[in-house]
Design an enzyme around this catalytic site. Structure first.
Site, short mmCIF file in Angstrom:
data_model
loop_
_atom_site.label_atom_id
_atom_site.label_comp_id
_atom_site.label_asym_id
_atom_site.label_seq_id
_atom_site.Cartn_x
_atom_site.Cartn_y
_atom_site.Cartn_z
N ARG A 181 18.76 14.64 62.63
CA ARG A 181 19.52 14.46 61.39
C ARG A 181 18.60 13.97 60.28
O ARG A 181 18.70 14.41 59.13
CB ARG A 181 20.64 13.46 61.62
CG ARG A 181 21.90 14.03 62.26
CD ARG A 181 21.66 14.71 63.60
NE ARG A 181 22.89 15.14 64.22
CZ ARG A 181 23.56 14.41 65.13
NH1 ARG A 181 23.10 13.23 65.52
NH2 ARG A 181 24.67 14.88 65.66
N ASP A 210 19.23 19.10 67.46
CA ASP A 210 20.66 18.94 67.18
C ASP A 210 21.04 19.98 66.14
O ASP A 210 20.23 20.86 65.81
CB ASP A 210 20.98 17.52 66.70
CG ASP A 210 22.36 17.07 67.15
OD1 ASP A 210 23.35 17.69 66.71
OD2 ASP A 210 22.46 16.11 67.93
N HIS A 284 26.00 21.21 69.73
CA HIS A 284 24.94 20.63 68.87
C HIS A 284 23.72 21.55 68.80
O HIS A 284 22.59 21.08 68.75
CB HIS A 284 24.54 19.25 69.37
CG HIS A 284 25.56 18.19 69.11
ND1 HIS A 284 25.83 17.70 67.85
CD2 HIS A 284 26.39 17.52 69.96
CE1 HIS A 284 26.78 16.77 67.93
NE2 HIS A 284 27.14 16.66 69.19
N GLU A 351 30.20 16.54 73.06
CA GLU A 351 30.91 17.04 71.88
C GLU A 351 30.80 18.56 71.71
O GLU A 351 30.70 19.07 70.59
CB GLU A 351 30.39 16.33 70.62
CG GLU A 351 30.65 14.83 70.64
CD GLU A 351 30.06 14.10 69.44
OE1 GLU A 351 30.61 13.05 69.07
OE2 GLU A 351 29.05 14.58 68.88
N TYR A 442 25.32 1.30 69.99
CA TYR A 442 25.04 2.27 68.93
C TYR A 442 24.56 1.51 67.68
O TYR A 442 25.35 0.85 67.00
CB TYR A 442 26.28 3.11 68.64
CG TYR A 442 26.33 4.38 69.47
CD1 TYR A 442 25.88 4.39 70.79
CD2 TYR A 442 26.85 5.55 68.94
CE1 TYR A 442 25.92 5.55 71.55
CE2 TYR A 442 26.90 6.72 69.71
CZ TYR A 442 26.43 6.70 71.00
OH TYR A 442 26.47 7.85 71.76
N TRP A 488 21.33 6.90 66.06
CA TRP A 488 21.62 8.20 65.45
C TRP A 488 21.36 8.08 63.96
O TRP A 488 21.52 7.01 63.37
CB TRP A 488 23.07 8.59 65.72
CG TRP A 488 23.40 8.65 67.18
CD1 TRP A 488 24.04 7.70 67.93
CD2 TRP A 488 23.07 9.71 68.09
NE1 TRP A 488 24.14 8.10 69.23
CE2 TRP A 488 23.56 9.33 69.37
CE3 TRP A 488 22.43 10.94 67.95
CZ2 TRP A 488 23.41 10.13 70.49
CZ3 TRP A 488 22.29 11.74 69.06
CH2 TRP A 488 22.78 11.35 70.32
N THR A 489 20.97 9.18 63.31
CA THR A 489 20.41 9.03 61.97
C THR A 489 21.13 9.83 60.89
O THR A 489 20.55 10.12 59.85
CB THR A 489 18.91 9.41 61.98
OG1 THR A 489 18.75 10.75 62.45
CG2 THR A 489 18.12 8.45 62.85
#
Length: 632
Positions: A181, A210, A284, A351, A442, A488-489
């Protein structure tokens, strides 16, 4: 009473320490040594009289010919002269040798007024002992470029006398960095590894692919990086970013060449860190699909979206019914396996939207032929086939807890992120588990009141991270390999902000994974953590002080009713003051004592915190519209 005392943290570093302090202070307060601010807390520490000062005359006696160990010592204690024949007196002695009761990551560190002795059965133990030794040194040791040299002022590198015996509680102590990301350079990845290793993390989970970017060079599939590593530049909140415009230059992104990957893997190994790559699939995969559209059921050409708006609208999932998909996976994992010596490859599995599978004409006969009744079972079919490919490369498969759906692949390790239940379910099937529940682990989530924080989503406060317990009561503890902190970014565009989000919550998780469970003490942890902030200041590392901010929650008294305001703080010794009349609060304002009804006509709430009579943290300034939204 003798002024020295023993803290046996494996059994007693909780309330017993406070009891010892309470007893000793009236009798011998001046004689009591200061407890070193070590993170993670060691298994046991015995403080003794005196101290040792490293001077320009101090030498290193490395009683081992092992090159790896010699390099570790020189890297962590730069500038000291090596003299393997030096006597122990007034010097630092390092040796590889068995230490009763300690495993390969354990060590014994003894500091006396006449010298330092570090002993460990393996190189990993030497490394962790050196990290503890570094923490015993003054904070200036963390200044970039520091070397022990003749111009170091006398007394500036003084250590307290102590004996430390230490080893980790868990073998898997991981940190994950998402570079898809937001792309970070090779040099920053190495800095990230440096910091995690300093606090005894030993697994770097590298989230390399991703929807927003493919970051690893695959020579047999060059378009993965020629097209899949680049997207339209965007800033702002994740789901408010504009979609790409046809023909717009794709200028944001980047990737790591295979030589750069090898360099990072070597760098990590020198710090006792195993690098585990993640190639996320079957979902993803938009970046890969943008490069090779035939990978999906529809075969549709799609752009790389700089947001998450496309989910369920565009197919970002591999076609599980096509043999060409598995040929693609085989090509990718052939090259990935050759780059990473670790025994694992992480395949994601999370996901994955399966709506396009349900309407895929090619999938229906395959499902019928294999007795698959649901798309969840189809994902299990995909994961099982991929596991065989992973195994054929000499690796073991790890996946997020969604790989449980439809049936778990026979040799898979489950990484449980949606709480603990996925890990519990896997452990009850006898499978190894890595716990990383988002509520505790997270690091991209809000860590303080959203009104005083950069925009993100959900919540994981410092106290939530410190409360992380990887082993549920209902499972066999040996099946829990350990745990992991994840960054996560989507909402993290810069390296400085990455550090702000990681620290200090990563201190707390490091302690959960290394230290004995019985040593947990929130107040003591805060005191040690704040002393490490001084070290980070010297090192130029960014960190958050959000734990000092008040936190506001709101409840509505029935539909359309008045708002009840609840104000809390993570530290127990903190006073909270507030105003609702549009003035700025201070210690003369109303003190928060219990929930109150937000007054009619007021348009905002302001709150400040005081600690030891002084204001700390940021003032919260929350308009009525925000309070009402929180009530929903």
């Amino acid at each position: 009473m003798n002024s020295s005392f023993v803290l046996r943290t494996a059994q007693t570093l909780g309330g017993w320490r406070l009891l010892c302090v309470a007893v000793l202070l009236p009798l011998a307060a001046a004689a009591q040594p200061t407890l070193p601010a070590l993170i993670p807390q060691p298994q046991s520490i015995q403080l003794t009289k005196g101290q040792f000062t490293i001077t320009p005359q101090t030498q290193l006696a490395l009683q081992t010919p092992v090159a790896e160990v010699r390099q570790l010592v020189q890297t962590n204690l730069p500038g000291l002269r090596i003299n393997d024949l030096a006597r122990p007196a007034n010097n630092i002695t390092v040796r590889l040798a068995a230490v009763a009761g300690l495993g390969s990551e354990g060590y014994e560190l003894v500091v006396t007024p006449t010298g330092i002795r570090l002993t460990a059965p393996a190189a990993a133990g030497i490394f962790y002992g050196l990290q503890t030794l570094r923490q015993l040194l003054p904070p200036d040791r963390e200044r970039p470029g520091f070397r022990f040299a003749g111009n170091v002022p006398a007394g500036s590198t003084t250590l307290p006398a102590c004996t430390i015996r230490d080893q980790p509680r868990f073998g898997w102590r991981g940190m994950m960095l998402d570079v898809s990301r937001s792309f970070f350079t090779k040099d920053y990845v190495k800095r990230f590894i440096d910091l995690m290793a300093r606090y005894k993390y030993n697994v770097f989970h590298w989230h390399l692919t991703d929807d927003q970017g493919w970051r690893i060079e695959i020579k047999s599939l060059p378009n993965l990086t020629q097209a899949g590593a680049w997207r339209a530049p965007r800033t702002g909140p994740w789901n408010s970013r504009e979609n790409p415009i046809p023909g717009e230059p794709q200028t944001y992104g980047g990737f790591y060449t295979q030589d750069e990957i090898r360099e990072v893997v070597r760098y990590a190994a020198e710090r006792q860190v195993m690098v585990v790559p993640e190639i996320d699939m079957p979902g993803h995969m938009l970046a890969a699909i943008s490069a090779y559209p035939s990978l999906t059921c529809s075969g549709k050409k799609v752009p790389i979206y700089p947001n998450g708006k496309f989910y369920k609208l565009e197919d970002n999932t591999l076609n599980p019914c096509s043999d060409s998909t598995y040929l693609f996976v085989d090509k990718v994992f052939t090259e990935v396996a050759a780059l990473f010596p670790a025994p694992y490859i992480h395949i994601g599995g999370d996901e994955a939207y399966k709506g396009f599978w349900a309407s895929c004409e090619a999938c229906k006969p395959l499902m019928a032929a294999n007795g698959l009744k649901t798309v969840e079972e189809l994902q299990s079919y995909f994961v099982r086939r991929v596991e065989k490919i992973v195994n054929s490369k000499g690796k073991r498969l790890i996946g997020w807890d969604e790989i449980l759906e439809g049936g778990l692949a026979p040799g898979a390790t489950v990484m449980s992120w949606r709480g603990m239940n996925g890990g519990i379910a896997a452990a009850k099937q006898g499978r190894p588990v890595i716990m990383t529940p988002y509520q505790n682990c997270y690091l991209d989530l809000y860590q303080g009141d959203p009104s005083a924080e950069p925009s993100t989503y959900s919540l994981c406060r410092l106290s939530n991270s410190y409360a992380f317990e990887p082993v549920p009561d209902s499972v066999r503890s040996e099946l829990i390999l350990g745990g992991q902190a994840n960054l996560w970014t989507e909402s993290i565009p810069t390296t400085r902000h990455a550090e702000y989000m990681v620290w200090p919550r990563a201190f707390a998780i490091a302690e959960a994974l290394w230290s004995p469970k019985s040593s947990r003490n929130w107040t003591d942890f805060i005191q040690r953590m704040e002393r490490h902030f001084v070290r980070f200041d010297a090192a130029g590392v960014n960190y958050s002080r959000s734990y000092l901010n008040p936190f506001v929650t709101v409840q509505r008294q029935g539909p359309g009713g008045l708002l009840d305001v609840i104000i809390t703080h993570e530290l127990p010794d903190t006073d909270l003051y507030y105003t609702t009349d549009n003035t700025l609060p201070d210690a003369q304002s109303p003190r928060y004592m219990q929930p109150f009804v937000f007054p009619k006509g007021a348009d905002r709430l302001r709150v400040v915190a005081y600690r030891n009579g002084q204001p700390v943290g940021r003032m919260l300034d929350i308009p009525l519209t925000d309070l009402a939204a929180r009530a929903r």
